[in-house]
Design an enzyme around this catalytic site. Sequence first.
Site, PDB file in Angstrom:
ATOM      1  CB  ALA A  58      41.628  44.932  45.777  1.00  0.00           C
ATOM      2  CG  PHE A  59      36.883  41.847  49.464  1.00  0.00           C
ATOM      3  CD1 PHE A  59      35.887  41.886  48.498  1.00  0.00           C
ATOM      4  CD2 PHE A  59      36.511  41.572  50.779  1.00  0.00           C
ATOM      5  CE1 PHE A  59      34.549  41.666  48.833  1.00  0.00           C
ATOM      6  CE2 PHE A  59      35.194  41.360  51.121  1.00  0.00           C
ATOM      7  CZ  PHE A  59      34.206  41.404  50.146  1.00  0.00           C
ATOM      8  CB  ILE A  84      45.031  40.776  36.855  1.00  0.00           C
ATOM      9  CG1 ILE A  84      46.070  41.840  37.255  1.00  0.00           C
ATOM     10  CG2 ILE A  84      45.219  40.365  35.401  1.00  0.00           C
ATOM     11  CD1 ILE A  84      47.492  41.331  37.320  1.00  0.00           C
ATOM     12  CD  GLU A  87      46.944  37.430  38.532  1.00  0.00           C
ATOM     13  OE1 GLU A  87      46.573  37.698  39.685  1.00  0.00           O
ATOM     14  OE2 GLU A  87      48.022  37.788  38.046  1.00  0.00           O
ATOM     15  CG  HIS A  90      36.742  35.875  43.303  1.00  0.00           C
ATOM     16  ND1 HIS A  90      37.528  34.756  43.198  1.00  0.00           N
ATOM     17  CD2 HIS A  90      37.322  36.647  44.258  1.00  0.00           C
ATOM     18  CE1 HIS A  90      38.525  34.848  44.058  1.00  0.00           C
ATOM     19  NE2 HIS A  90      38.425  35.983  44.701  1.00  0.00           N
ATOM     20  NE  ARG A 129      45.332  50.516  32.443  1.00  0.00           N
ATOM     21  CZ  ARG A 129      45.532  49.995  31.221  1.00  0.00           C
ATOM     22  NH1 ARG A 129      46.575  49.196  31.002  1.00  0.00           N
ATOM     23  NH2 ARG A 129      44.720  50.275  30.220  1.00  0.00           N
TER      24      ARG A 129
HETATM   25  N1  INI Z   1      42.867  40.709  45.541  1.00  0.00           N
HETATM   26  C1  INI Z   1      43.472  41.643  44.776  1.00  0.00           C
HETATM   27  O1  INI Z   1      43.846  42.708  45.288  1.00  0.00           O
HETATM   28  N2  INI Z   1      43.692  41.408  43.452  1.00  0.00           N
HETATM   29  C2  INI Z   1      43.302  40.257  42.849  1.00  0.00           C
HETATM   30  O2  INI Z   1      43.547  40.118  41.617  1.00  0.00           O
HETATM   31  C3  INI Z   1      42.667  39.252  43.638  1.00  0.00           C
HETATM   32  N3  INI Z   1      42.283  38.009  43.050  1.00  0.00           N
HETATM   33  O3  INI Z   1      42.807  37.666  41.976  1.00  0.00           O
HETATM   34  O4  INI Z   1      41.476  37.282  43.622  1.00  0.00           O
HETATM   35  C4  INI Z   1      42.444  39.520  45.010  1.00  0.00           C
HETATM   36  N4  INI Z   1      41.832  38.630  45.811  1.00  0.00           N
HETATM   37  C5  INI Z   1      41.904  38.658  47.252  1.00  0.00           C
HETATM   38  C6  INI Z   1      40.832  39.538  47.871  1.00  0.00           C
HETATM   39  O5  INI Z   1      41.097  40.913  47.617  1.00  0.00           O
HETATM   40  C7  INI Z   1      40.775  39.355  49.391  1.00  0.00           C
HETATM   41  O6  INI Z   1      42.014  39.685  49.960  1.00  0.00           O
HETATM   42  C8  INI Z   1      40.418  37.924  49.825  1.00  0.00           C
HETATM   43  O7  INI Z   1      39.247  37.478  49.157  1.00  0.00           O
HETATM   44  C9  INI Z   1      40.158  37.877  51.349  1.00  0.00           C
HETATM   45  O8  INI Z   1      39.038  38.699  51.701  1.00  0.00           O
END
Ligand code: INI
Length: 171
Positions: A58-59, A84, A87, A90, A129
């Site tokens: 998601a980042f 979530i 999990e 951060h 969801r």
């Molecule tokens: N990315 C998600 O989309 N959902 C999550 O729950 C998640 N957790 O749990 O950390 C998550 N982490 C990865 C992040 O989005 C990046 O892809 C990663 O930090 C690399 O930049």
Amino acid sequence: MQPKVHRGQVNAKGSRFAVVVSRWNDFLTSKLAEGAVSALESHGAEEADVEVFMVPGAFELPLTSLKLANSGNFDAVIALGVVIRGETPHFDYVAGEAAKGIAQAGMTTGVPVIFGVVTTDTLEQAINRCGGKAGNKGHEAAVSAIEVVNLHRGIENRGKESNDKALHNVV
Ligand code: INI
């Protein structure tokens, strides 16, 4: 007084959509993607006008959404992911940056970038969801995209004949 109320039509015909999907929690994000694509199809989008782009998490949704919105190839971008809380320590960073960046991508480009990121405390809430008891947020995000594209088109084409096709005058 009864002012005119405007809403975008939920008609995807002739509009182009980019769907950006995070692979993190992919057993759920794939359901969001299916929901979004089927909503676009059932509301009249052509196959050639819908493209899906995968990102790791998601980042990564904001920057890819920004590039797609800037490309001139799409009328809207739909960003989908699942974060979530249970999990990840951060959670707040990932979910917060995704929300902020997705909003920024829309604000800086003027292209609707729709927030279809499910953020929950538990896996069960996320399952609900993503095609479970609480519906499919990917489907909802796609319907929002279609509506906003047409609302904006109607605003931009005010006074022109094509306005009727985009806007639905509620009152
Ligand atoms: N990315 C998600 O989309 N959902 C999550 O729950 C998640 N957790 O749990 O950390 C998550 N982490 C990865 C992040 O989005 C990046 O892809 C990663 O930090 C690399 O930049």
